[in-house]
Design an enzyme around this catalytic site. Structure first.
Site, PDB file in Angstrom:
ATOM      1  N   PRO A 169      -1.011  12.859  87.420  1.00 49.90           N
ATOM      2  CA  PRO A 169      -0.273  11.571  86.855  1.00 49.90           C
ATOM      3  C   PRO A 169      -0.898  10.716  86.037  1.00 49.90           C
ATOM      4  O   PRO A 169      -0.345   9.871  85.308  1.00 49.90           O
ATOM      5  CB  PRO A 169      -0.024  10.742  88.190  1.00 49.90           C
ATOM      6  CG  PRO A 169      -0.813  11.457  89.252  1.00 49.90           C
ATOM      7  CD  PRO A 169      -0.963  12.839  88.777  1.00 49.90           C
TER       8      PRO A 169
ATOM      9  N   GLU B 212      -6.170  14.354  96.408  1.00 49.03           N
ATOM     10  CA  GLU B 212      -6.426  13.513  95.840  1.00 49.03           C
ATOM     11  C   GLU B 212      -6.664  13.984  94.252  1.00 49.03           C
ATOM     12  O   GLU B 212      -6.934  13.272  93.554  1.00 49.03           O
ATOM     13  CB  GLU B 212      -7.366  12.652  96.330  1.00 49.03           C
ATOM     14  CG  GLU B 212      -7.121  11.908  97.586  1.00 49.03           C
ATOM     15  CD  GLU B 212      -5.882  11.036  97.416  1.00 49.03           C
ATOM     16  OE1 GLU B 212      -5.842  10.243  96.455  1.00 49.03           O
ATOM     17  OE2 GLU B 212      -4.968  11.042  98.200  1.00 49.03           O
TER      18      GLU B 212
ATOM     19  N   ARG C 267      12.143  27.699  77.284  1.00 47.39           N
ATOM     20  CA  ARG C 267      13.406  28.018  76.733  1.00 47.39           C
ATOM     21  C   ARG C 267      13.407  27.607  75.170  1.00 47.39           C
ATOM     22  O   ARG C 267      13.973  28.013  74.315  1.00 47.39           O
ATOM     23  CB  ARG C 267      14.368  26.784  77.129  1.00 47.39           C
ATOM     24  CG  ARG C 267      13.704  25.629  77.131  1.00 47.39           C
ATOM     25  CD  ARG C 267      14.889  24.383  77.492  1.00 47.39           C
ATOM     26  NE  ARG C 267      16.029  24.298  76.828  1.00 47.39           N
ATOM     27  CZ  ARG C 267      16.161  23.674  75.730  1.00 47.39           C
ATOM     28  NH1 ARG C 267      15.293  22.946  75.104  1.00 47.39           N
ATOM     29  NH2 ARG C 267      17.555  23.632  75.089  1.00 47.39           N
TER      30      ARG C 267
ATOM     31  N   ASP D   8      19.614  19.655  70.997  1.00 49.36           N
ATOM     32  CA  ASP D   8      19.391  18.841  71.954  1.00 49.36           C
ATOM     33  C   ASP D   8      18.948  17.613  71.798  1.00 49.36           C
ATOM     34  O   ASP D   8      18.554  17.275  70.880  1.00 49.36           O
ATOM     35  CB  ASP D   8      18.210  19.530  72.727  1.00 49.36           C
ATOM     36  CG  ASP D   8      18.420  20.837  73.407  1.00 49.36           C
ATOM     37  OD1 ASP D   8      19.328  21.279  73.591  1.00 49.36           O
ATOM     38  OD2 ASP D   8      17.253  21.757  73.384  1.00 49.36           O
TER      39      ASP D   8
HETATM   40 CL1  6GU Z   1       1.795  16.076  86.267  1.00 54.90          CL
HETATM   41  N1  6GU Z   1       1.229  15.267  88.978  1.00 54.90           N
HETATM   42  C1  6GU Z   1       1.618  14.456  89.732  1.00 54.90           C
HETATM   43  N2  6GU Z   1       0.955  14.651  91.141  1.00 54.90           N
HETATM   44  N3  6GU Z   1       2.361  13.464  89.659  1.00 54.90           N
HETATM   45  C2  6GU Z   1       2.914  13.318  88.455  1.00 54.90           C
HETATM   46  C3  6GU Z   1       2.761  14.214  87.393  1.00 54.90           C
HETATM   47  C4  6GU Z   1       1.918  15.154  87.542  1.00 54.90           C
HETATM   48  N4  6GU Z   1       3.565  13.650  86.609  1.00 54.90           N
HETATM   49  C5  6GU Z   1       4.247  12.519  86.895  1.00 54.90           C
HETATM   50  N5  6GU Z   1       3.967  12.305  88.149  1.00 54.90           N
END
Ligand code: 6GU
Length: 294
Positions: free
Chosen positions: A88, A115, A157, A172
């Site tokens: 994230p 974590e 894709r 798209d």
């Molecule tokens: Cl790539 N991993 C995690 N754990 N949460 C996320 C993410 C990735 N992308 C958005 N939220």
């Protein structure tokens, strides 16, 4: 294209055997291998995590199994892979990232849980391969697996031969960047990182390819012509291809203005004609070039 996925939940990737990607794998257009990280642990409990240095909640993935797993992934013959680490805290994965990845001969996805992975794993990997830490959006998942499923589908894709109808890629939402016939910017494939110099944020699309680049797709219809009293827009039955293209562009502009106004501000004003400006103006966007942020 060859894709290796390293995870403690190999079963999570069963859907890749289905549908479009499953068929592409059967044809050999893509080769996807899922590896269990625990195969590179060395104790009876197959341990892959430990408590964090400095304290704090949760567990951290140990470096040793990851180091050995990545050694095995890179020992294979052929070109060095690009390592993609979902997190994230990573740079944003966009259609442009997907298009760049689709041109790579080899990708390795390293799915973290808990974590995260001991930071030295990525530091050390960077000394011998390209490494991207990538997020699929501003929300937190329990681990990288779901994000990797999303990315693998978005990438595969775009691999030539995988999608039955190559033209549909260019139409798209965010389309055009997947067009294999269109030259990519030098940094295509890099996830969206810091904004380019000048403070301007790069558009969600690379602006190349189809005339609809940077816009969301409008509505689509099929038979019957009348369903529960609702008619298909008559222009779509007119056979007038110019009028149909114009109607579709109007619909894309209106939808983008309503759903994702920030995408309108990222459009190149030079790509808009008078009719486009009229449609946007009706959607509440003053479209004089000098008003547009770009
Ligand atoms: Cl790539 N991993 C995690 N754990 N949460 C996320 C993410 C990735 N992308 C958005 N939220």
């Amino acid at each position: 294209m060859r894709i290796d996925i390293i995870t403690i939940f190999p079963g999570y990737f069963a859907p890749l055997g289905m549908s479009l990607i499953g068929k592409a794998a059967l044809r050999g257009d893509v080769q996807i291998t899922v590896h269990d990280l625990r195969d590179w642990s060395h104790d009876a409990h197959r341990t892959v995590d430990d408590t964090p240095y400095g304290g704090g909640p949760g567990m951290v993935m140990k470096p040793e199994p990851w180091g050995e797993a990545l050694d095995a992934a890179t020992a294979a013959d052929g070109p060095a892979p690009r390592l993609v680490v979902p997190a994230p805290s990573g740079a944003l994965f966009t259609q442009q990232t997907a298009a760049g990845y689709a041109r790579e001969p080899r990708l390795v996805f390293a799915c973290g849980r808990y974590e995260g992975i001991d930071a030295r794993v990525v530091d050390e990997a960077r000394t011998r391969m390209a490494v991207d830490e990538v997020s699929i959006g501003d929300y937190v998942l329990a681990g990288g697996e779901a994000a990797v499923l999303v990315m693998v589908e978005a990438v595969c894709r775009l691999v030539p031969g995988v999608l039955g109808n190559a033209a549909s890629v260019a139409d798209d939402s965010f389309g055009g960047s997947g067009d294999p016939g269109v030259a990519a910017p030098a940094d295509a494939g890099r996830p969206e990182a810091a904004p380019p110099a000048g403070g301007a944020r790069r558009a969600a699309t690379d602006g190349c390819g189809s005339g609809m680049a940077g816009l969301l797709e409008g509505p689509v219809y099929t038979k019957p012509r009348v369903w529960r009293g609702r008619e298909v827009p008559p222009v779509l039955l007119s056979g007038d291809h110019g009028a149909i293209a114009r109607w579709r562009r109007d619909a894309a502009l209106s939808r983008t203005a309503a759903m994702r106004p920030e995408l309108i501000h990222r459009l190149d004003p030079a790509s808009l004609n008078d009719r486009d400006r009229e449609v946007l103006s009706r959607a509440g966007f003053p479209m004089h070039p000098e008003d547009m942020a770009h």
